[in-house]
Design a protein around this motif. Structure first.
Motif: not given
Length: 483
Positions: A40, A69, A73, A76, A81-84
């Motif tokens: 990620d 990250r 997390a 999340e 929402r999931h993030q990079r």
């Protein structure tokens, strides 16, 4: 992930790629899936960017990426929402030089200190036996300790003349015995043969330990407009850079941070402006019974306690005592040489860790040298500690318990050295980074102290705006209590 194609001074030993560094860090923090976490994180660019044999950009990029990250997390887990995460290596170098890129009302932070000469005297000095020693006079009590030993005019010329009449190790012991801080420049082998060096080398760069029982503290769901650490309460008893910046990062991502400082030994206002984004500032002297009672009252609703002082056990603020009073507390401790090692009672700064561990010799030109960014351990330690807090908040929600996190400046040096050295011929001709000339973006915001210009947040999310540091407020402007 980008990888580094240069080799160490031993061309048969490849350097670990940045992705591997990230994965190892996540494993050290106890992330449940470090390989997925590393996927990620994207780092754009790699060393060498500045004339250093150490992997400054790679190390800082990894620490920043892991913080981004772990914060994502945590968000999340609470409903985001999931993030990079994307980190630019140039911005990572700027973070290491944040003190030198930051201006307040258009003036460099250093010239705004109460006595800029105290900072200017910090340097390597050659002793009678031909060895070098780094001496620090940044604060009045450190200046007075040096003066009580050397008895000279406290400018570079006076200190150099006086230090030349001492053997280096004798001078180190004399200054430290008077409550000052100094360190003889050692090689890496000398340091690893020293009891303090062996103590530090046996430990991971971030130590995380469950130190007691504590209730499950589930992470409440939050809205998309809330930041990942919304509702988390942090008591911040820190000074200078590493601890204050770690707490500032937690505040930037939504934590309610209450910074505490002794009225008689405050950090200068320019430092508070630089490290205080999003915090409230209260006075607290744990030697005073009233302040100590107010501190323990605030502790009852705290999630995290960040500290960077020695001797807190004498005032009822050891980790053991605090988790007894507040089961489920997470403590983040910053030390120069380790909490329990042979040098645990010695003070220390970034430059001294570089001097002790061999890093200053590895940077040698015609004399021992600090990295071209000048600072190294403070900012790395800040991001690593803040990343650990975000990780442990997730672990506490699932496992309960009281937790202790420890980061040492000397340990950060060890970690950077273990990433491998770049070939000197590949870095010698690179330009030196210049104070005030950032490699990436700068950001200007209004503060209670005037307009502050500093390096911009060094990472981006894939689908969410990264928050900006919050308001800077003066020392003592808040009560020692939660909102």
């Amino acid at each position: 992930m980008t990888s580094n194609t240069l080799t160490t001074t031993d061309p048969t030993t490849p350097l670990p790629p940045t992705g591997e560094i990230v994965s190892r860090l996540l494993h050290t923090l106890g992330d449940p899936d470090p390989a997925r976490g590393a996927e990620d994180i994207t780092v754009v660019g790699a060393d060498p960017l500045v004339p250093s044999v150490h992997r400054l950009a790679d190390a800082m990029s990894a620490a920043i990426g892991v913080f981004g990250r772990q914060t994502a997390a945590l968000g999340e887990q609470r409903g985001h929402r999931h993030q990079r995460v994307e980190v630019r290596a140039e911005a990572a170098i700027d973070q290491l030089m944040a003190t030198y890129h930051t201006t307040l009302s258009g003036r460099p932070i250093g010239v705004l200190l109460d006595d800029p000469a105290l900072l200017g005297n910090n340097d390597f000095y050659r002793a009678r036996d031909g060895r070098w020693i780094f001496i620090i006079t940044t604060y009045p009590h450190l200046r007075d300790a040096v003066h009580s030993v050397l008895g000279c005019v406290l400018d570079k010329v006076g200190i150099a003349r006086a230090a030349a009449g001492w053997d280096a190790f004798t001078l180190e012991e004399a200054i430290c015995a008077r409550g000052g801080v100094a360190c003889v420049v050692r090689s890496r082998d000398e340091w690893l043969a020293h009891p303090a060096g062996r103590y530090v080398a046996q430990r991971p760069v971030v130590e995380i330990e469950r130190v007691g029982d504590g209730p499950l503290r589930p992470l409440e769901p939050i809205g998309e407009a809330d930041e990942a650490l919304a509702g988390v309460r942090v008591l911040d008893l820190t000074h200078v850079i590493a601890g204050p910046v770690a707490a500032r990062l937690l505040a930037q991502f939504g934590a309610d941070v209450l910074h505490l400082s002794r009225p008689d030994r405050p950090d200068p206002n320019p430092m508070i402006a630089m490290t205080g984004g999003g915090k409230r500032n209260a006075y607290c002297d744990l030697r005073d019974g009233h302040d100590r009672a107010a501190f323990h009252d605030a502790l009852q609703d705290a999630d995290v306690f960040v500290n960077a002082y020695r001797g807190l056990a004498r005032h009822g603020a050891s980790t053991e005592e605090l988790v007894r009073r507040r089961p489920g507390l997470i403590t983040l401790e910053y030390h120069a040489w380790g909490a329990e090692g042979p040098w645990s009672e010695r003070g220390g700064f970034d430059q001294l860790a570089c001097s002790a561990t061999g890093l200053a010799i590895e940077e040698w030109t015609d004399r021992p040298s600090l990295p071209p960014t000048y600072l190294l351990n403070d900012y790395l330690a800040a991001y690593l500690g803040a990343a650990a807090v975000a990780t442990v908040l997730r672990r506490r929600a699932a496992e309960g318990g009281s937790w202790q996190i420890r980061v040492t400046l000397a340990g950060v040096c060890h970690w950077v050295q273990k990433l491998g050295l770049l070939a000197r011929e590949d870095v010698l001709d690179l330009p030196l980074p210049r104070p005030g000339h950032a490699l990436a973006a700068l950001s200007t915001t209004g503060t209670d102290f005037g307009p502050l210009t500093e390096p911009a947040t060094p990472f981006a999310y894939s689908g969410r705006t990264v928050p900006q540091p919050g308001r800077r407020t003066p020392l003592g402007s808040a009560a020692l209590q939660w909102r």
